[in-house]
Design a protein around this motif. Structure first.
Motif, PDB file in Angstrom:
ATOM      1  N   SER A 130      20.985  60.212 -41.893  1.00 21.68           N
ATOM      2  CA  SER A 130      19.582  60.056 -41.492  1.00 21.68           C
ATOM      3  C   SER A 130      19.105  61.251 -40.673  1.00 21.68           C
ATOM      4  O   SER A 130      19.714  61.616 -39.672  1.00 21.68           O
ATOM      5  N   ASP A 131      17.992  61.865 -41.108  1.00 26.49           N
ATOM      6  CA  ASP A 131      17.410  62.963 -40.330  1.00 26.49           C
ATOM      7  C   ASP A 131      16.829  62.455 -39.022  1.00 26.49           C
ATOM      8  O   ASP A 131      16.925  63.120 -37.983  1.00 26.49           O
ATOM      9  N   GLU A 132      16.252  61.269 -39.054  1.00 26.28           N
ATOM     10  CA  GLU A 132      15.626  60.705 -37.860  1.00 26.28           C
ATOM     11  C   GLU A 132      16.640  60.455 -36.751  1.00 26.28           C
ATOM     12  O   GLU A 132      16.357  60.674 -35.570  1.00 26.28           O
ATOM     13  N   GLY A 133      17.817  60.000 -37.111  1.00 19.35           N
ATOM     14  CA  GLY A 133      18.824  59.670 -36.100  1.00 19.35           C
ATOM     15  C   GLY A 133      19.882  60.737 -35.912  1.00 19.35           C
ATOM     16  O   GLY A 133      20.965  60.444 -35.388  1.00 19.35           O
ATOM     17  N   TYR A 173      24.083  60.640 -34.059  1.00 25.09           N
ATOM     18  CA  TYR A 173      25.239  60.411 -34.926  1.00 25.09           C
ATOM     19  C   TYR A 173      26.473  60.086 -34.097  1.00 25.09           C
ATOM     20  O   TYR A 173      26.846  60.816 -33.181  1.00 25.09           O
ATOM     21  N   GLN A 174      27.113  58.973 -34.434  1.00 30.41           N
ATOM     22  CA  GLN A 174      28.430  58.644 -33.869  1.00 30.41           C
ATOM     23  C   GLN A 174      29.480  58.996 -34.912  1.00 30.41           C
ATOM     24  O   GLN A 174      29.535  58.377 -35.978  1.00 30.41           O
ATOM     25  N   VAL A 175      30.301  60.001 -34.595  1.00 35.44           N
ATOM     26  CA  VAL A 175      31.312  60.486 -35.529  1.00 35.44           C
ATOM     27  C   VAL A 175      32.649  60.490 -34.813  1.00 35.44           C
ATOM     28  O   VAL A 175      32.862  61.276 -33.889  1.00 35.44           O
ATOM     29  N   HIS A 176      33.536  59.603 -35.204  1.00 32.05           N
ATOM     30  CA  HIS A 176      34.868  59.568 -34.596  1.00 32.05           C
ATOM     31  C   HIS A 176      35.645  60.814 -35.018  1.00 32.05           C
ATOM     32  O   HIS A 176      35.826  61.071 -36.207  1.00 32.05           O
ATOM     33  N   CYS A 177      36.117  61.549 -34.056  1.00 25.18           N
ATOM     34  CA  CYS A 177      36.775  62.817 -34.374  1.00 25.18           C
ATOM     35  C   CYS A 177      37.594  63.297 -33.182  1.00 25.18           C
ATOM     36  O   CYS A 177      37.170  63.148 -32.031  1.00 25.18           O
ATOM     37  N   GLY A 178      38.756  63.886 -33.471  1.00 24.15           N
ATOM     38  CA  GLY A 178      39.595  64.465 -32.428  1.00 24.15           C
ATOM     39  C   GLY A 178      39.672  65.973 -32.574  1.00 24.15           C
ATOM     40  O   GLY A 178      39.204  66.554 -33.562  1.00 24.15           O
ATOM     41  N   TYR A 183      22.955  49.924 -30.446  1.00 26.94           N
ATOM     42  CA  TYR A 183      22.867  51.382 -30.521  1.00 26.94           C
ATOM     43  C   TYR A 183      24.109  51.974 -31.181  1.00 26.94           C
ATOM     44  O   TYR A 183      24.018  52.945 -31.946  1.00 26.94           O
ATOM     45  N   PHE A 184      25.267  51.379 -30.954  1.00 25.83           N
ATOM     46  CA  PHE A 184      26.508  51.886 -31.539  1.00 25.83           C
ATOM     47  C   PHE A 184      26.524  51.653 -33.051  1.00 25.83           C
ATOM     48  O   PHE A 184      26.969  52.513 -33.818  1.00 25.83           O
ATOM     49  N   ALA A 185      26.023  50.489 -33.472  1.00 22.03           N
ATOM     50  CA  ALA A 185      25.937  50.235 -34.907  1.00 22.03           C
ATOM     51  C   ALA A 185      24.910  51.161 -35.559  1.00 22.03           C
ATOM     52  O   ALA A 185      25.135  51.708 -36.652  1.00 22.03           O
ATOM     53  N   TYR A 186      23.779  51.358 -34.877  1.00 19.71           N
ATOM     54  CA  TYR A 186      22.732  52.241 -35.394  1.00 19.71           C
ATOM     55  C   TYR A 186      23.237  53.672 -35.522  1.00 19.71           C
ATOM     56  O   TYR A 186      23.009  54.340 -36.541  1.00 19.71           O
ATOM     57  N   SER A 187      23.955  54.161 -34.505  1.00 15.29           N
ATOM     58  CA  SER A 187      24.417  55.549 -34.514  1.00 15.29           C
ATOM     59  C   SER A 187      25.483  55.781 -35.586  1.00 15.29           C
ATOM     60  O   SER A 187      25.554  56.855 -36.192  1.00 15.29           O
ATOM     61  N   THR A 188      26.283  54.760 -35.841  1.00 15.16           N
ATOM     62  CA  THR A 188      27.280  54.871 -36.907  1.00 15.16           C
ATOM     63  C   THR A 188      26.611  54.923 -38.270  1.00 15.16           C
ATOM     64  O   THR A 188      26.941  55.768 -39.116  1.00 15.16           O
ATOM     65  N   GLN A 189      25.657  54.013 -38.494  1.00  8.49           N
ATOM     66  CA  GLN A 189      24.985  53.977 -39.782  1.00  8.49           C
ATOM     67  C   GLN A 189      24.168  55.232 -40.026  1.00  8.49           C
ATOM     68  O   GLN A 189      24.109  55.751 -41.149  1.00  8.49           O
ATOM     69  N   ALA A 190      23.566  55.780 -38.968  1.00  2.07           N
ATOM     70  CA  ALA A 190      22.796  57.014 -39.108  1.00  2.07           C
ATOM     71  C   ALA A 190      23.690  58.152 -39.588  1.00  2.07           C
ATOM     72  O   ALA A 190      23.306  58.964 -40.438  1.00  2.07           O
ATOM     73  N   ASN A 228      40.600  64.645 -42.500  1.00  3.97           N
ATOM     74  CA  ASN A 228      40.302  64.111 -43.827  1.00  3.97           C
ATOM     75  C   ASN A 228      38.840  63.734 -43.998  1.00  3.97           C
ATOM     76  O   ASN A 228      38.364  63.621 -45.128  1.00  3.97           O
ATOM     77  N   GLN A 229      38.117  63.505 -42.886  1.00  5.19           N
ATOM     78  CA  GLN A 229      36.727  63.092 -43.046  1.00  5.19           C
ATOM     79  C   GLN A 229      35.796  64.270 -43.291  1.00  5.19           C
ATOM     80  O   GLN A 229      34.614  64.093 -43.549  1.00  5.19           O
ATOM     81  N   CYS A 230      36.340  65.482 -43.250  1.00  4.53           N
ATOM     82  CA  CYS A 230      35.550  66.668 -43.562  1.00  4.53           C
ATOM     83  C   CYS A 230      36.007  67.214 -44.917  1.00  4.53           C
ATOM     84  O   CYS A 230      36.283  68.404 -45.069  1.00  4.53           O
ATOM     85  N   THR A 231      36.122  66.310 -45.893  1.00  5.99           N
ATOM     86  CA  THR A 231      36.545  66.681 -47.244  1.00  5.99           C
ATOM     87  C   THR A 231      35.542  66.129 -48.245  1.00  5.99           C
ATOM     88  O   THR A 231      34.715  65.260 -47.925  1.00  5.99           O
ATOM     89  N   VAL A 232      35.648  66.600 -49.450  1.00  6.31           N
ATOM     90  CA  VAL A 232      34.728  66.172 -50.503  1.00  6.31           C
ATOM     91  C   VAL A 232      34.790  64.662 -50.702  1.00  6.31           C
ATOM     92  O   VAL A 232      33.764  63.998 -50.904  1.00  6.31           O
ATOM     93  N   GLU A 233      36.002  64.081 -50.634  1.00  2.00           N
ATOM     94  CA  GLU A 233      36.179  62.667 -50.985  1.00  2.00           C
ATOM     95  C   GLU A 233      35.808  61.703 -49.871  1.00  2.00           C
ATOM     96  O   GLU A 233      35.690  60.496 -50.109  1.00  2.00           O
ATOM     97  N   ALA A 234      35.656  62.181 -48.639  1.00  2.00           N
ATOM     98  CA  ALA A 234      35.412  61.281 -47.510  1.00  2.00           C
ATOM     99  C   ALA A 234      34.064  60.570 -47.668  1.00  2.00           C
ATOM    100  O   ALA A 234      33.063  61.179 -48.065  1.00  2.00           O
ATOM    101  N   GLY A 235      34.043  59.278 -47.321  1.00  2.00           N
ATOM    102  CA  GLY A 235      32.849  58.470 -47.510  1.00  2.00           C
ATOM    103  C   GLY A 235      31.879  58.546 -46.357  1.00  2.00           C
ATOM    104  O   GLY A 235      31.479  57.511 -45.810  1.00  2.00           O
ATOM    105  N   THR A 236      31.500  59.740 -45.976  1.00  2.00           N
ATOM    106  CA  THR A 236      30.448  59.921 -44.981  1.00  2.00           C
ATOM    107  C   THR A 236      29.451  60.930 -45.525  1.00  2.00           C
ATOM    108  O   THR A 236      29.631  61.483 -46.618  1.00  2.00           O
ATOM    109  N   SER A 237      28.401  61.196 -44.752  1.00  2.00           N
ATOM    110  CA  SER A 237      27.295  61.994 -45.269  1.00  2.00           C
ATOM    111  C   SER A 237      27.610  63.486 -45.257  1.00  2.00           C
ATOM    112  O   SER A 237      28.444  63.968 -44.479  1.00  2.00           O
TER     113      SER A 237
END
Length: 783
Positions: free
Chosen positions: A723-726, A730-735, A711-718, A592-601
């Motif tokens: 963020s191109d810099e980070g 990127y921390q992306v929870h995924c199975g 670092y974990f908070a930074y990687s999630t927010q990136a 579901n996080q790889c859909t149009v509606e998902a709230g990630t970048s």
């Protein structure tokens, strides 16, 4: 605007078509040739056969069609919309140029033959009660064998099923204040589950024809919405066992400002129904967004006391078989198992759903209000993601959903356990109670907490029949038997007493707490994205089922706790396997996080749409870093898993930042953090409670943990911001479920995440799982 409406079986009358057969002699001759008998003689001279389903249906189709052609010859306008009642829908499709006269007649002839063979069933018209009242009577009486066949008007409903049960139901409906109850003169239980076998045979026949997309909107009986151009054949096939939703079809036309609705064909039944509907019902207003989402739905809403749903539309119609294969057409998958049949009927009923499917509450708002609203409107249960958010952010999401969704559309909110922020958990429960959120997905609870138990117990009441009914339902995500046992048991007396003493629950609620488990349903989470115990569904589900039954016997519960499956569900095969193991519902997450509606970048979605099943890894969990808890994350294209594991290894080996060798410390500060330890710590000080900072100032190892957790908070927010810099961090929870999904849709329009709508992908997953189960069951015992 004008709509033409075509009547169905029951409108036939001796003498119909008398003024049409000579006028349209060529079409009459075609009818005689296709049918093998004289259509004129049937309609004018043979009342016995005219009342027989096998002959009634072709006769009505022909007379309806000729009546329509007569209107056009008289210069009447072509319709803006068309609809037909049951058999009449074939004439609506004819008027919309989906097929020609001969093809339609061949389809109707076969339909009449198959339906005419059915015996032992009956139908009855109930006047004076609405659909829900009819369903309530059936449910209360235990007559689960009866289906709602026709919803003709707000106060006219036809039920269908075994003849004995139809006749038995009369006294029950009259006792429920029905105006009348009339058993109809029919040979079978039409538009009910008893027609499934006929529907299977008809599907094989119908799939030999290539039908065209409608040139004007045709309102389908099964959905009360326009036919989808890519699903014409199977929507038509599904009509045989589905409810005729005539009242809503007319309301839909009213909502489209159709001023004139003209019955085309014998009698005036539809004219009377339209008049009644206009007088008693409001227009059905469908927004463009709802129209688009409704087009994704493959099945209509439930229509039986047992919530057995009608047949669904399936993939696009097959082309005619080559001539060489005419004697052995390709097998057609029967629609005996439907997406709305999967899982527990009780689960769907209790949550007001069409489908036993849940979308999990992904952290940091990835399960966004837009995502939750989309699945809710599609008849599934979505949970708003609140983990890692502030209470203010969670409240904004809840308010958006409350404004977006109307009526009884179901949605829930994720309540995640965070041992480091107990105050947040309490504040979120306050929020859920204030906004009257009736269902929560509780996750990451190793032990029960006062806040979670307070949510469960608030509003408990005893019904007149003695049952204890919760106001707030809990679906608990668990992956260990000992945690499952805690949710299967009543709330601990210690916590109940504590809440009562604090005045946070009433004495009545405390007393009732011992009579029901903490959770209504358990979602058994196998190896999944994010927090995971790397469980195995094949072992977890049967083990917890036995535990569930043991605990239920111990406490004597009146209602069974249902078990759902989560983790690794990204393909129809995975979903089907879970249902075949006895799962009452399934929960999807990673896909579901790889859909149009998902709230990630968009940047994260670009990475995710191309991964395969081997492209994930395990890393420490930032929220439980010191405990060694692990999460499953994206590996392909990023360095986060390697860097996160390195940090945890350093934390285990050292007592402070000063104990790390200079080369490694330099690498962390330049490559991992992009700033010095001191700069990181200053940011940490600004975002953590004073007590936490005071402890870190006194304990160098705790200070190291806070710096590493940054670092974990930074990687999630990136990742969330793109963020191109980070990007490499990127921390992306995924199975691996998402990798499996990507392979399933590879080469289709869904390969691009920009075409993935969360409701559509879950509906496709369920429908193809149902198809797969039907094929597998048919294959049992064959070579």
């Amino acid at each position: 605007m004008i709509a033409y409406l075509f009547p169905g079986q029951g409108s036939q009358q001796l003498g119909m078509g008398a003024d049409l057969f000579d006028e349209f002699k060529k079409l009459t001759d075609i009818a005689d040739e296709v049918l093998g008998y004289s259509i004129r003689s049937l309609c004018l001279d043979d009342p016995e056969r005219l009342g027989n389903t096998e002959y009634t249906q072709p006769a009505l189709y022909v007379v309806n069609a000729l009546s329509y052609y007569q209107l056009l010859e008289e210069g009447k306008p072509r319709p803006d919309y068309v609809a037909g009642h049951s058999l009449g829908e074939y004439n609506a499709l004819l008027a919309a140029d989906v097929f020609d006269f001969m093809t339609g007649l061949r389809l109707v002839k076969k339909r009449g033959e198959l339906m005419g063979r059915v015996s032992g069933g009956g139908m009855a018209a109930v006047l004076g009660l609405g659909e829900q009242e009819v369903l309530d009577v059936l449910r209360a009486s235990g007559l689960d064998s009866l289906d709602v066949a026709n919803l003709n008007s707000p106060t006219q409903t036809v039920i269908s099923g075994p003849r004995e049960d139809v006749e038995q139901a009369k006294d029950l409906f009259m006792a429920a204040n029905a105006q009348s109850y009339s058993v109809l003169k029919v040979s079978g239980a039409f538009h009910s589950r008893q027609m499934i076998e006929s529907q299977r045979e008809f599907a094989e026949f119908a799939h030999q024809f290539e039908l065209r997309p409608p040139t004007v909107p045709v309102i389908a009986n099964v959905t009360a919405r326009p036919y989808r151009s890519d699903r014409v054949v199977d929507t038509l096939v599904s009509q045989i066992s589905s409810s005729v939703r005539w009242c809503d079809s007319v309301r839909y036309l009213m909502g489209k400002d159709v001023e004139e609705m003209v019955q085309v064909g014998p009698g005036r039944v539809l004219t009377g129904l339209v008049r009644s509907i206009r007088r008693k019902a409001e227009p059905l207003i469908v927004t463009p967004e709802e129209e688009r989402e409704a087009a994704l739905l493959d099945e209509p809403p439930r229509r039986t006391a047992a919530t057995l749903a009608p047949a669904a539309a399936a993939p696009a119609a097959a082309a005619p078989a080559p001539a060489a294969a005419a004697t052995a057409p390709a097998p057609v998958v029967p629609r005996a198992i439907l997406a709305t049949d999967l899982g527990s009927a009780g689960f769907r009923r209790d949550y007001g759903l069409r489908y036993a499917c849940v979308t999990g509450g992904m952290y940091r708002g990835i399960a966004s209000p837009e995502l939750v609203a989309a699945v809710a409107r599609a008849g599934m249960l979505g949970f708003l993601g609140t983990a890692g958010q502030t209470v203010e952010q969670a409240e904004a999401g809840i308010r958006q959903l409350k404004q977006t969704l109307t009526g009884d559309t179901a949605f829930g909110v994720n309540l995640v356990h965070d041992p480091r922020h107990a105050g947040w958990e309490d504040a979120l429960v306050d929020l859920l109670l204030r906004y009257d959120i009736r269902v929560a997905e509780v996750s990451a609870f190793i032990t029960l907490t006062p806040a979670m138990v307070r949510y469960r117990l608030t509003g408990l009441r005893r019904e007149a029949d003695g049952r204890v009914v919760p106001r707030h339902r809990v679906i608990a995500k668990v992956s260990r038997p000992e945690v499952a046992r805690a949710f299967l048991s009543p709330a601990p007396a210690r916590l109940v007493g504590q809440l009562l003493e604090q005045g946070r629950i009433t004495a009545a609620e405390a007393e009732l707490a011992a009579e029901l488990p903490v959770a209504d349903d358990l979602c058994l989470e196998a190896d999944s994205g994010g927090h995971t115990d790397q469980g195995v569904a094949l072992a977890l589900l049967p083990s917890v089922r036995r535990l569930r039954d043991t605990v239920a016997a111990q406490y004597g519960y009146r209602q069974r706790v249902r078990l759902g499956a989560a983790g690794g569900i990204g393909t129809p095969e995975a979903a089907a396997a879970c249902f075949l193991m006895g799962a009452d519902f399934v929960t999807t997450g990673s896909i579901n996080q790889c859909t149009v509606e998902a709230g990630t970048s968009d940047q994260v979605k670009d990475l995710l749409q191309d991964i395969d099943i081997q492209d994930t890894d395990y890393a420490p969990a930032g929220d439980l870093f010191e405990y060694g808890s692990r999460v499953q994350v994206l590996r392909k294209g990023v360095l986060f898993p390697a860097r996160a594991n390195k940090l945890y290894e350093l934390y285990k080996r050292h007592d402070s930042l000063d104990g790390i060798d200079a080369a490694t410390a330099g690498q962390l500060q330049t490559r991992y953090f992009g700033r010095t330890f001191d700069e990181v710590y200053q940011e940490v000080r600004a975002h953590h409670p004073a007590a936490e900072i005071e402890k870190a100032d006194q304990d160098p190892r705790h200070k190291m943990a806070l710096v590493f957790r940054w670092y974990f908070a930074y990687s999630t927010q990136a990742a969330l911001s793109g963020s191109d810099e980070g990007r490499v961090d990127y921390q992306v929870h995924c199975g691996p479920a998402l990798g499996a999904f990507n392979q399933w849709v590879k080469g289709t329009e869904l390969q691009d995440w920009r075409r993935r709508r969360v409701a559509e992908i879950n509906l496709r997953l369920l429908q193809e799982a149902a198809d797969l189960m039907a094929r597998r069951l048919l294959a049992v015992g064959t070579d």
